[in-house]
Scaffold this motif. Sequence first.
Motif, PDB file in Angstrom:
ATOM      1  N   LYS A 262       0.828  -1.204   0.000  1.00 31.05           N
ATOM      2  CA  LYS A 262       0.000   0.000   0.000  1.00 31.05           C
ATOM      3  C   LYS A 262       0.867   1.260   0.000  1.00 31.05           C
ATOM      4  O   LYS A 262       0.511   2.279  -0.609  1.00 31.05           O
ATOM      5  CB  LYS A 262      -0.939  -0.016   1.199  1.00 31.05           C
ATOM      6  N   GLN A 313      -7.522   8.441  -1.339  1.00 31.01           N
ATOM      7  CA  GLN A 313      -8.034   7.126  -0.932  1.00 31.01           C
ATOM      8  C   GLN A 313      -6.888   6.171  -0.574  1.00 31.01           C
ATOM      9  O   GLN A 313      -6.976   5.438   0.424  1.00 31.01           O
ATOM     10  CB  GLN A 313      -8.874   6.537  -2.056  1.00 31.01           C
ATOM     11  N   SER A 314      -5.830   6.197  -1.371  1.00 30.52           N
ATOM     12  CA  SER A 314      -4.675   5.333  -1.095  1.00 30.52           C
ATOM     13  C   SER A 314      -3.989   5.725   0.207  1.00 30.52           C
ATOM     14  O   SER A 314      -3.535   4.864   0.971  1.00 30.52           O
ATOM     15  CB  SER A 314      -3.676   5.401  -2.246  1.00 30.52           C
ATOM     16  N   SER A 317      -6.140   4.427   2.992  1.00 32.59           N
ATOM     17  CA  SER A 317      -6.007   2.973   3.074  1.00 32.59           C
ATOM     18  C   SER A 317      -4.671   2.580   3.695  1.00 32.59           C
ATOM     19  O   SER A 317      -4.598   1.646   4.504  1.00 32.59           O
ATOM     20  CB  SER A 317      -6.138   2.365   1.674  1.00 32.59           C
TER      21      SER A 317
END
Length: 589
Positions: A262, A313-314, A317
């Motif tokens: 991620k 969003q990343s 996350s």
Amino acid sequence: MSGLEEAASRRVFLSVRHCLSFLLLLGFTASGCSPAQYAQQADRSAGKVISWGQESALGKSESFDVRYHPLTCEDRNDPGVILIGKKRIPIGTGPKQSLTPAECLEIAFRNSRELQLQKEDLFKSALALANARRGWNFPLLTGDLTGSVERGRQEGTTGWENSADAELGLSALQKLRGGAQISLATTISLASDLLGADSTTIGSLIEANLTQPLLRGAWRDLAYEDQYRLERDFVISVFKYKRFIETFAAEVLTSYYKVLQKRDRLKNEQANIKRLTETLALTRLLVQGGQVSRIQQDQAEQNLLEARVRYQQSQQSYRNALDEFKMTIGLPVGAMIELDYPDTLIKLNKAGPAPIPFKEDEAIQIAFSSRPDVLEEKAAVRDSAKDVEIAADAFLPQLDVVLGYSAPGGRRKRDFWNVQFHRHTRLAGVNFEYDLDQTDNRDAYRNAIIAYNKARRDWEELCDRVRLEVRQSYRLLIQSRKSYELQLRNVKIALRRRKLAALQQKEGQASARDVLEAEEALRSAQNGLTSALIDYTTTRLKFLASLGMLEVDEKGFIHERKEPLTYGRIEQQYRCGIPEQKDDRLDSQ
């Protein structure tokens, strides 16, 4: 009463008083251990059983400490900081500390609550087994001391009545595999009104008994069956704990690499935003010069906005995954850490996919000799077959031979401790019992046969499931390796395509759409390459852990074994093989 009689009475009374004092002192001494001392005794008993279990299951004894010693921020000289080696991890605020996979494993093996729970479960099982061994491995020694002192007066009388009594009982019981039980007991009792020796009585008795069944429950180790299962199941639990450590370490590394993935995705999104920003700036210049339409500028700007949304969003996350990883290794959520990026990922890429150490057929064979669930299912089939034998034994009558021997103490108060063997009592007898109504035994026997047949079916199903799981894992490994190789080529092509598209856009030979598509293809290829590498690494790690091919030291460092850790020692020692169906009754339904 003459002077000699008074002196004798006084001596007897003093002996009675001394006996009472001795009994009271013995009681205080027996109960003199503090709770902390009892806890230390329990630790020693469980520790011996665990060492024995490790020798039986693994062939060697390993260190084991059930106490929980996590890395915390309780250092008075440096509050709010957790120390791991020379690194300082602030809690709440402060600079973030980068942690390598090895350091995270070390923290997990100190702080993980899940691992601590497994330790405590194994310790409690060892403690229960140590208690259950009494009477089998060595005589079960028991004893109790009771006593009371009373003073009362009946209405209408002028005198007070005193009474005191005490009794000390000691016994030893030894059980034998053939069903016999041998017991030895001694009792000392005392009663007195505390007024003199004439109204004081002291008695003692020693006795020994032997009971040996001849039919039901006799021989064939039927009496020892419950203890046998306790011993075997504990050794299996030691083996499972060892395998849990391996799978736990693999899961920690898997979580680490997933967070790393991620983080790499976040970096790729940042690089993509930078490239899209450059593309948008160039497109604007071309629009101002009238070389391309405004639509291409809108396309570039729209792609940039979408990339920024993906980045947010990343980022969210990644932060969530990092917090969950902190919980996995037992750190507070407020711990200021980050992963060793990009160094760890660079090392993985440089090393490339590690080879698979065996073929599919070999992996299946290893699984059948190393997986704890296979061993447990074998033991279940063996137990169900033994249950049929025990249920059949219940049809036999109870026929026991009983032998007894007892001897009292001395008749006089001064020598009550001298056993009078010449006044002994011997006993020999036979006890017989048979229930004419065998309905309960009939149903139990039939149910045992059904349970055995079900256990055989469960074993066959497990065999198929193990083969399926190994095949699927092996195929996934092959697929992940091929995906990595393809993604390597994909990234090379995407880099060349993006470079060429950018040059052609400047020369007016390519549109903004061509550049944007090349940018998207590059971002997707870079993420896909990291994903393929992480997937292969973690899948291989879990696959090796499931086959007992990982060795984990005390700090959690992982090393690959040359030979798998199998349960062969347990199977050989406790005869856990699948029994053959030689009795046709076991097939009846």
